[in-house]
Design an enzyme around this catalytic site. Sequence first.
Site, PDB file in Angstrom:
ATOM      1  N   ASP A 135       0.844  -1.209   0.000  1.00  0.00           N
ATOM      2  CA  ASP A 135       0.000   0.000   0.000  1.00  0.00           C
ATOM      3  C   ASP A 135       0.872   1.250   0.000  1.00  0.00           C
ATOM      4  O   ASP A 135       0.653   2.185  -0.763  1.00  0.00           O
ATOM      5  CB  ASP A 135      -0.894   0.023   1.246  1.00  0.00           C
ATOM      6  CG  ASP A 135      -1.910  -1.123   1.255  1.00  0.00           C
ATOM      7  OD1 ASP A 135      -2.417  -1.444   0.166  1.00  0.00           O
ATOM      8  OD2 ASP A 135      -2.170  -1.671   2.336  1.00  0.00           O
ATOM      9  N   GLY A 154      -1.753   2.595  -7.080  1.00  0.00           N
ATOM     10  CA  GLY A 154      -0.598   3.133  -7.797  1.00  0.00           C
ATOM     11  C   GLY A 154       0.281   3.977  -6.889  1.00  0.00           C
ATOM     12  O   GLY A 154       0.587   3.582  -5.760  1.00  0.00           O
ATOM     13  N   GLN A 214      -0.498   6.511  -5.325  1.00  0.00           N
ATOM     14  CA  GLN A 214      -1.234   6.965  -4.134  1.00  0.00           C
ATOM     15  C   GLN A 214      -0.782   6.168  -2.908  1.00  0.00           C
ATOM     16  O   GLN A 214      -0.594   4.958  -2.986  1.00  0.00           O
ATOM     17  CB  GLN A 214      -2.740   6.769  -4.341  1.00  0.00           C
ATOM     18  CG  GLN A 214      -3.331   7.521  -5.526  1.00  0.00           C
ATOM     19  CD  GLN A 214      -3.291   9.020  -5.348  1.00  0.00           C
ATOM     20  OE1 GLN A 214      -2.552   9.703  -6.028  1.00  0.00           O
ATOM     21  NE2 GLN A 214      -4.063   9.521  -4.408  1.00  0.00           N
ATOM     22  N   ASP A 256       2.069   6.448  -1.519  1.00  0.00           N
ATOM     23  CA  ASP A 256       3.534   6.307  -1.459  1.00  0.00           C
ATOM     24  C   ASP A 256       4.183   7.517  -0.785  1.00  0.00           C
ATOM     25  O   ASP A 256       3.644   8.628  -0.820  1.00  0.00           O
ATOM     26  CB  ASP A 256       4.116   6.123  -2.859  1.00  0.00           C
ATOM     27  CG  ASP A 256       3.678   4.798  -3.475  1.00  0.00           C
ATOM     28  OD1 ASP A 256       3.010   4.016  -2.752  1.00  0.00           O
ATOM     29  OD2 ASP A 256       3.988   4.551  -4.652  1.00  0.00           O
ATOM     30  N   HIS A 289       5.183  12.270   9.769  1.00  0.00           N
ATOM     31  CA  HIS A 289       4.351  13.279   9.101  1.00  0.00           C
ATOM     32  C   HIS A 289       3.875  12.752   7.737  1.00  0.00           C
ATOM     33  O   HIS A 289       2.674  12.800   7.425  1.00  0.00           O
ATOM     34  CB  HIS A 289       5.170  14.563   8.919  1.00  0.00           C
ATOM     35  CG  HIS A 289       4.483  15.630   8.119  1.00  0.00           C
ATOM     36  ND1 HIS A 289       3.860  16.716   8.699  1.00  0.00           N
ATOM     37  CD2 HIS A 289       4.304  15.777   6.779  1.00  0.00           C
ATOM     38  CE1 HIS A 289       3.327  17.478   7.755  1.00  0.00           C
ATOM     39  NE2 HIS A 289       3.603  16.938   6.563  1.00  0.00           N
ATOM     40  N   GLU A 290       4.815  12.230   6.949  1.00  0.00           N
ATOM     41  CA  GLU A 290       4.448  11.756   5.605  1.00  0.00           C
ATOM     42  C   GLU A 290       3.461  10.589   5.676  1.00  0.00           C
ATOM     43  O   GLU A 290       2.550  10.484   4.861  1.00  0.00           O
ATOM     44  CB  GLU A 290       5.696  11.344   4.821  1.00  0.00           C
ATOM     45  CG  GLU A 290       6.684  12.467   4.567  1.00  0.00           C
ATOM     46  CD  GLU A 290       6.059  13.707   3.941  1.00  0.00           C
ATOM     47  OE1 GLU A 290       5.074  13.577   3.197  1.00  0.00           O
ATOM     48  OE2 GLU A 290       6.540  14.821   4.234  1.00  0.00           O
ATOM     49  N   HIS A 324       0.009  11.734   5.808  1.00  0.00           N
ATOM     50  CA  HIS A 324      -0.574  11.982   4.478  1.00  0.00           C
ATOM     51  C   HIS A 324      -0.997  10.658   3.834  1.00  0.00           C
ATOM     52  O   HIS A 324      -2.068  10.550   3.244  1.00  0.00           O
ATOM     53  CB  HIS A 324       0.445  12.648   3.552  1.00  0.00           C
ATOM     54  CG  HIS A 324       0.742  14.082   3.896  1.00  0.00           C
ATOM     55  ND1 HIS A 324      -0.244  15.003   4.156  1.00  0.00           N
ATOM     56  CD2 HIS A 324       1.920  14.753   3.997  1.00  0.00           C
ATOM     57  CE1 HIS A 324       0.313  16.189   4.407  1.00  0.00           C
ATOM     58  NE2 HIS A 324       1.621  16.057   4.320  1.00  0.00           N
ATOM     59  N   HIS A 336      -2.567  18.910   5.637  1.00  0.00           N
ATOM     60  CA  HIS A 336      -1.836  19.738   6.594  1.00  0.00           C
ATOM     61  C   HIS A 336      -2.748  20.407   7.611  1.00  0.00           C
ATOM     62  O   HIS A 336      -3.820  20.893   7.270  1.00  0.00           O
ATOM     63  CB  HIS A 336      -1.024  20.806   5.848  1.00  0.00           C
ATOM     64  CG  HIS A 336       0.214  20.255   5.229  1.00  0.00           C
ATOM     65  ND1 HIS A 336       0.757  20.731   4.065  1.00  0.00           N
ATOM     66  CD2 HIS A 336       1.013  19.224   5.616  1.00  0.00           C
ATOM     67  CE1 HIS A 336       1.838  20.033   3.767  1.00  0.00           C
ATOM     68  NE2 HIS A 336       2.019  19.110   4.691  1.00  0.00           N
TER      69      HIS A 336
END
Lengths: 558, 89
Positions: free
Chosen positions: A59, A91, A93, A95, A294-295, A298, A304
């Site tokens: 994923d 895809g 998304q 990453d 943090h990433e 997302h 944010h």
Amino acid sequence: YKTFDGDLKWDHQDITYRIVNYSPDMDSSLIDDAFARAFKVWSDVTPLTFTRLFDGTADIMISFGRADHGDPYPFDGKDGLLAHAYPPGEGVQGDAHFDEDEYWTLGKGTVVKTRYGNANGAECHFPFIFEGKSYSTCTTEGRTDNLPWCATTADYSRDKQYGFCPSELLYTFGGNANGAECVFPFIFQGEEYESCTTEGRSDGYRWCATTANFDKDLTYGFCPSRDTAVIGGNSEGEPCHFPFVFLGKEYSSCTSEGRGDGKLWCATTDDYDEDKKWGFCPDQGYSLFLVAAHEFGHALGLDHSNIREALMYPMYSYVEDFSLHEDDVEGIQYLYGNNRTRSHSPTTDPTDEPEPTDPTTPVVPVDPTKDACKQDKFDTITVIDGQLHFFKDGLYWKKSSSSEAELKGPFVISEKWSALPAVIDSSFQDLLTNKLYFFSGTRFWVYTGKNVLGPRSIEKLGLPSSVQKVEGALQRGKGKVLLFSGENFWRLDVKAQKIDRGYPRYTDAVFGGVPNDAHDVFHFKGHIYFCRDRFYWRMNSRRQVDRVGYVKYDLLGC
Amino acid sequence: WSVPLKSVFVTFPGDILKNKTDTELAESYLQRFGYMNTLQRSGFQSMVSTSKALKRMQRQMGLEETGELDKATLEAMRQPRCGVPDVAN
């Protein structure tokens, strides 16, 4: 908190991730661990679980890359953009991409994990003593095989604990050689190579063959960066070469000359003018754990936040004891619900040190592991009896004016000056009387030997009530001291204990080229130093800034 | 007296140039992070004024909403950060 338009989220709770490649900045085990801890931040407060895959499509695919790295959003070199990630989906998304031009650490400078030796893979202890000499980087001293090593305690001679540092002579990572070491020289496309190279690649990663002939055997691996390696530039992974020549002048340490952004750099050959090979000098780096957490936010569906303290705030700032902000918890639980079976425990960085013991209690011994070299900035720096003193949170260290002198401390402030509070904003020693002046907030104390006067209000000196603290003190001849606060400074007549007429004046009107929000200002060996964060601006007697450098390396000698 | 030593700035090979003026920096920042574009209900994408975009950015960052390129705003724009836009596109 904010979620992406349409509340994009995963439709399953058992999320998979895969680490596609590694950065040479840190040992792969530290990178694995940073990512695992970053996922745990989110799994602690939701029903989500994270499973690592070693091949196939996961994923969340995690990779390092620089500049144009295969998606429409290129990175921008060192600093600036650090990483980005895509919201949940198929895809690309989901990453997460990390900018390889950053220096990835745990947020507090170079982390060197050892291999082999007798220290079970412990991290290097810098500085360490070997045969009477102090080392702040890995060394090949004492060996004939050119392998860099370090001690994992403060004194090798006493403890004999050591391990080997990252080196292409010891191992490689990635590639297809199962971590085998480089073989030099090796042949690649008919050419002979004596060191790691980026030839044949467009991503800038340094590699080597692990047999004598790549053209025949096709086995290779990527070279780990040594702790002294430069970041970015056009020589990533190469060590600085000292001295080097730049615009006809010789340099023996990193410099910001030639750059408009103040960043320190060095050449990686003896002559920059001829070879044009360079890179940035290693700094504190960015915490891979914090940026990854943090990433991954997302990648799970959070956009944010505009709350500065939240993890999902877009700007990076290092925090020592990380715990997820309520805003982040609410956001992620809005998407996935909470997990009543798991506790929301704060996650800490493994490099965290214990807090210093209460410095106001003289009977409590100082933690000897409290290292001045690990302080981001000091409350104040001043010269007392010819020695540099570095104050921070109830402790102080001192160093004599010789650059080779050993740093001593930490000492407890209250054991030496019992009336003082833990935080000292500024201090100076009156040249005429040798009295010591200490400022903290709106109060000040005067020590004559062991006798103390104070605290008194700084308003008594004639400073306005708007001054909340004195951030720097600069001797100007005998009997006069400049006191700095904010963008202004005042001149104090020490004998009269009054501010002279005609003040305040703007700092930048008199001291051009230094930050006008310096938090330490002091006089040392004929120069004036202005410090902001971990940097200093040095001004000569003609009030010209002749050097910008790191407090840690140049003043503390770390 | 108070003028710093004159430095010669060179172009370093392999460096991604960041020697932008304050205005150039602000414009690229506002564009990159989504503050300049707004999607109307009709689906039409339009450019907002720099002042409005600055105010939106200042609100997002918890800064004083002056709509001007002041020191605090410029400093915020120079901070290391995540590359995901602040305003969705």
